[in-house]
Motif scaffolding. Structure first.
Motif, PDB file in Angstrom:
ATOM      1  N   LYS A 177       0.837  -1.209   0.000  1.00 38.64           N
ATOM      2  CA  LYS A 177       0.000   0.000   0.000  1.00 38.64           C
ATOM      3  C   LYS A 177       0.867   1.253   0.000  1.00 38.64           C
ATOM      4  CE  LYS A 177      -4.066  -1.993   2.208  1.00 38.64           C
ATOM      5  NZ  LYS A 177      -4.960  -1.963   3.377  1.00 38.64           N
ATOM      6  N   SER A 178       1.934   1.226   0.765  1.00 40.10           N
ATOM      7  CA  SER A 178       2.837   2.374   0.823  1.00 40.10           C
ATOM      8  C   SER A 178       3.522   2.600  -0.524  1.00 40.10           C
ATOM      9  CB  SER A 178       3.884   2.144   1.921  1.00 40.10           C
ATOM     10  OG  SER A 178       4.828   3.176   1.931  1.00 40.10           O
ATOM     11  N   ARG A 179       3.992   1.510  -1.137  1.00 39.85           N
ATOM     12  CA  ARG A 179       4.651   1.623  -2.448  1.00 39.85           C
ATOM     13  C   ARG A 179       3.696   2.193  -3.497  1.00 39.85           C
ATOM     14  NH1 ARG A 179       7.828  -4.215  -2.687  1.00 39.85           N
ATOM     15  NH2 ARG A 179       9.398  -3.690  -1.105  1.00 39.85           N
ATOM     16  N   ILE A 180       2.451   1.736  -3.478  1.00 44.30           N
ATOM     17  CA  ILE A 180       1.465   2.214  -4.452  1.00 44.30           C
ATOM     18  C   ILE A 180       1.156   3.685  -4.217  1.00 44.30           C
ATOM     19  CG2 ILE A 180      -0.943   1.999  -5.182  1.00 44.30           C
ATOM     20  CD1 ILE A 180      -0.574  -1.051  -4.781  1.00 44.30           C
ATOM     21  N   ASN A 181       1.001   4.075  -2.978  1.00 43.95           N
ATOM     22  CA  ASN A 181       0.730   5.482  -2.660  1.00 43.95           C
ATOM     23  C   ASN A 181       1.884   6.367  -3.130  1.00 43.95           C
ATOM     24  OD1 ASN A 181      -0.797   7.627  -1.436  1.00 43.95           O
ATOM     25  ND2 ASN A 181       0.762   7.636   0.160  1.00 43.95           N
ATOM     26  N   ARG A 182       3.114   5.948  -2.829  1.00 45.66           N
ATOM     27  CA  ARG A 182       4.276   6.735  -3.266  1.00 45.66           C
ATOM     28  C   ARG A 182       4.366   6.762  -4.789  1.00 45.66           C
ATOM     29  NH1 ARG A 182       7.462   3.857   0.990  1.00 45.66           N
ATOM     30  NH2 ARG A 182       8.037   2.582  -0.778  1.00 45.66           N
ATOM     31  N   ALA A 183       4.040   5.636  -5.445  1.00 43.16           N
ATOM     32  CA  ALA A 183       4.084   5.578  -6.909  1.00 43.16           C
ATOM     33  C   ALA A 183       3.053   6.519  -7.522  1.00 43.16           C
ATOM     34  CB  ALA A 183       3.847   4.143  -7.388  1.00 43.16           C
ATOM     35  N   ARG A 184       1.842   6.518  -6.988  1.00 40.68           N
ATOM     36  CA  ARG A 184       0.793   7.405  -7.511  1.00 40.68           C
ATOM     37  C   ARG A 184       1.184   8.873  -7.351  1.00 40.68           C
ATOM     38  NH1 ARG A 184      -4.073   4.001  -4.799  1.00 40.68           N
ATOM     39  NH2 ARG A 184      -4.359   2.509  -6.491  1.00 40.68           N
ATOM     40  N   ASN A 185       1.693   9.214  -6.180  1.00 37.94           N
ATOM     41  CA  ASN A 185       2.105  10.604  -5.939  1.00 37.94           C
ATOM     42  C   ASN A 185       3.238  11.008  -6.870  1.00 37.94           C
ATOM     43  OD1 ASN A 185       0.201  10.956  -3.928  1.00 37.94           O
ATOM     44  ND2 ASN A 185       1.597  10.387  -2.286  1.00 37.94           N
ATOM     45  N   ARG A 186       4.192  10.101  -7.069  1.00 39.21           N
ATOM     46  CA  ARG A 186       5.329  10.415  -7.935  1.00 39.21           C
ATOM     47  C   ARG A 186       4.886  10.525  -9.400  1.00 39.21           C
ATOM     48  NH1 ARG A 186       9.467  13.251  -9.049  1.00 39.21           N
ATOM     49  NH2 ARG A 186      11.128  12.164 -10.152  1.00 39.21           N
TER      50      ARG A 186
END
Length: 188
Positions: free
Chosen positions: A150-159
């Motif tokens: 979930k953290s990786r996906i959130n960071r990926a979406r923001n980036r």
């Protein structure tokens, strides 16, 4: 082979074949080239077939196959030792085709932005966003906790939002002048 063994083998084969389109899509997202992806899928299927006695019926075959594919990809990358560097985009520009529609340009921009993500983030967002895996399944494939996915996906979406220069959901699709023309055409 007994009748039960034959039935299990046919069931295994059917389920294996049903995952091929998803396996190929995931392989293309990892490898970036269709020919390499096809080889990767073939290697995955061969390994899975040889190790089908290790698969537990009733568990998630798709996740099992994605794990084999992912591990095979990273093994091949380690064997190569290094990749061809293309910082000026010379090789890429020779392979590119000028897009005919805005959607093609948007997809091209998205692909470039996706390629700039760290591999863990890119893998997580592809598994959940493009391949349709649940967070739990993606975590199992990647061998990490659900919270990590979930953290990786959130960071990926923001980036991705930052790389694409997007400030809102309304920025997807045609630009303002194209949208105005489309609205007028459908209003008539």
């Amino acid at each position: 082979m007994s009748e039960i063994g034959t039935t299990e083998s046919l069931s295994f084969k059917r389920e294996l074949l049903s995952t091929l389109p998803n396996l190929r899509a995931f392989a293309i997202s990892l490898a970036g080239r269709h020919d390499v992806a096809d080889d990767l899928v073939q290697d995955t299927i061969m390994k899975a077939w040889a190790k089908q006695d290790h698969f537990e019926p009733g568990t998630n075959m798709k996740a099992w196959l994605f794990t084999i594919l992912r591990n095979e990809f990273y093994s091949q990358m380690r064997k190569k030792g290094r990749e061809i560097s293309d910082p000026d985009g010379i090789f890429t520009s020779q392979m590119a085709v000028h897009p005919e529609q805005y959607g093609s340009l948007d997809l091209q921009d998205f692909r470039k932005a996706l390629d700039q993500l760290p591999s863990e983030q890119r893998e997580a967002i592809i598994l959940v966003g493009a391949s349709g895996f649940a967070y739990e399944e993606a975590a199992e494939i990647c061998g990490c906790a659900v919270g990590t996915i979930k953290s990786r996906i959130n960071r990926a979406r923001n980036r991705l939002q930052e790389l694409l220069g997007l400030e809102s959901d309304e920025e997807f699709g045609p630009d303002a002048s194209s949208a105005a023309v489309t609205k007028r055409a459908f209003a008539v």
